[in-house]
Design a protein around this motif. Structure first.
Motif, mmCIF file in Angstrom:
data_model
loop_
_atom_site.group_PDB
_atom_site.id
_atom_site.type_symbol
_atom_site.label_atom_id
_atom_site.label_comp_id
_atom_site.label_asym_id
_atom_site.label_seq_id
_atom_site.Cartn_x
_atom_site.Cartn_y
_atom_site.Cartn_z
ATOM 1 N N CYS A 29 -6.753 2.547 4.094
ATOM 2 C CA CYS A 29 -5.966 3.965 3.607
ATOM 3 C C CYS A 29 -7.229 4.737 3.032
ATOM 4 O O CYS A 29 -7.743 5.904 2.833
ATOM 5 N N LYS A 57 0.695 -5.434 2.435
ATOM 6 C CA LYS A 57 -0.647 -6.289 2.845
ATOM 7 C C LYS A 57 -0.635 -7.514 2.027
ATOM 8 O O LYS A 57 -0.048 -7.331 0.858
ATOM 9 N N CYS A 80 0.639 -1.133 -0.027
ATOM 10 C CA CYS A 80 0.396 0.116 0.111
ATOM 11 C C CYS A 80 1.136 1.497 -0.109
ATOM 12 O O CYS A 80 1.704 1.640 1.148
ATOM 13 N N CYS A 122 0.500 3.597 2.858
ATOM 14 C CA CYS A 122 0.624 3.741 3.878
ATOM 15 C C CYS A 122 1.664 3.120 4.177
ATOM 16 O O CYS A 122 3.342 2.818 5.423
ATOM 17 N N CYS A 175 -4.825 -0.002 0.773
ATOM 18 C CA CYS A 175 -5.299 -0.403 1.411
ATOM 19 C C CYS A 175 -6.839 -0.098 1.588
ATOM 20 O O CYS A 175 -6.664 1.298 1.317
HETATM 21 ZN ZN LIG Z 1 -2.810 2.139 3.242
#
Ligand SMILES: [Zn+2]
Length: 223
Positions: A31, A13, A6, A9, A28
């Motif tokens: 986010c 993931k 992601c 962030c 993600c």
């Molecule tokens: Zn994220």
């Protein structure tokens, strides 16, 4: 699902993707849901030459990080992700059929040479591909003067910054154009481009930016 990064962030993931590009990078769901979205995903106040403007995301926190990575860290794949996010977020507004061209705001040639690409052009190109009905006029405008850092000079220079290439003038005549830029700061850049497009016969110009600075407050208009 295989793991992806992601880019908002920077976490690896395994699932829970809101948007994914090439199976490797994405945003993600956490986010995406926490991204600062604006009321300007619907049209807001235009200007002298701009019928209306749209900016779906606020230029804060993680959005700022991703745009800066795209601009200055050669993360060109982020343009596809941002274009898809923007397109999906705007999908409920039936405005796309009205435009003949989507035109990215150009970079000054010196800046383009340094960076190697125009991030707004990358996002606009992806948007054209997603929409499948637009032609991206890549060299319709050329930046004539580089921005100065001092505010009073910025105001003066930006008004005379863009010129439509002579070989692109016929493309503007009578056309409805969606002007695209990554960030809305003062509105002067879009206004300068729109004035030049209008002077070359564009019938209607609207502006779309991915993100808008939070201090900008503009009235929503009916569309
Ligand atoms: Zn994220």
């Amino acid at each position: 699902m295989s793991k992806y990064i992601c880019v908002f962030c920077d976490e690896r993931k395994k699932s829970d993707t809101a948007h994914l590009i090439n199976g490797k990078i994405g945003i993600c769901r956490h986010c995406f849901e926490n991204l600062d979205k604006t009321a300007y995903a619907s049209p807001y106040q235009g200007t002298e030459h701009i019928a209306f403007t749209m900016s779906p995301f606020e230029y804060t926190k993680s959005m700022r990080k991703v745009i800066l990575d795209l601009k200055f860290s050669n993360c060109k794949a982020y343009a596809k992700l941002l274009a898809d996010m923007m397109k999906n977020y705007l999908d409920s507004y039936d405005i796309w059929d009205t435009f003949d061209y989507i035109v990215p705001v150009p970079l000054h040639k010196k800046r383009l040479k340094e960076r190697g690409y125009n991030q707004s052009e990358l996002i606009a190109k992806r948007s054209c591909g997603v929409f499948k009905k637009y032609l991206c006029v890549q060299i319709c405008l050329s930046a004539q003067k580089q921005l100065k850092s001092k505010v009073h000079l910025y105001e003066r220079n930006v008004l005379q910054m863009f010129r439509v290439h002579s070989n692109a003038q016929k493309k503007c005549d009578g056309k409805k154009i969606l002007l695209f830029d990554d960030i809305y700061t003062t509105g002067n850049t879009a206004q300068s481009c729109a004035r030049e497009l209008a002077n070359n016969g564009a019938e209607q110009i609207c502006a779309l930016t991915l993100a808008i600075h939070v201090q900008i407050k503009l009235p929503i208009i009916a569309y």
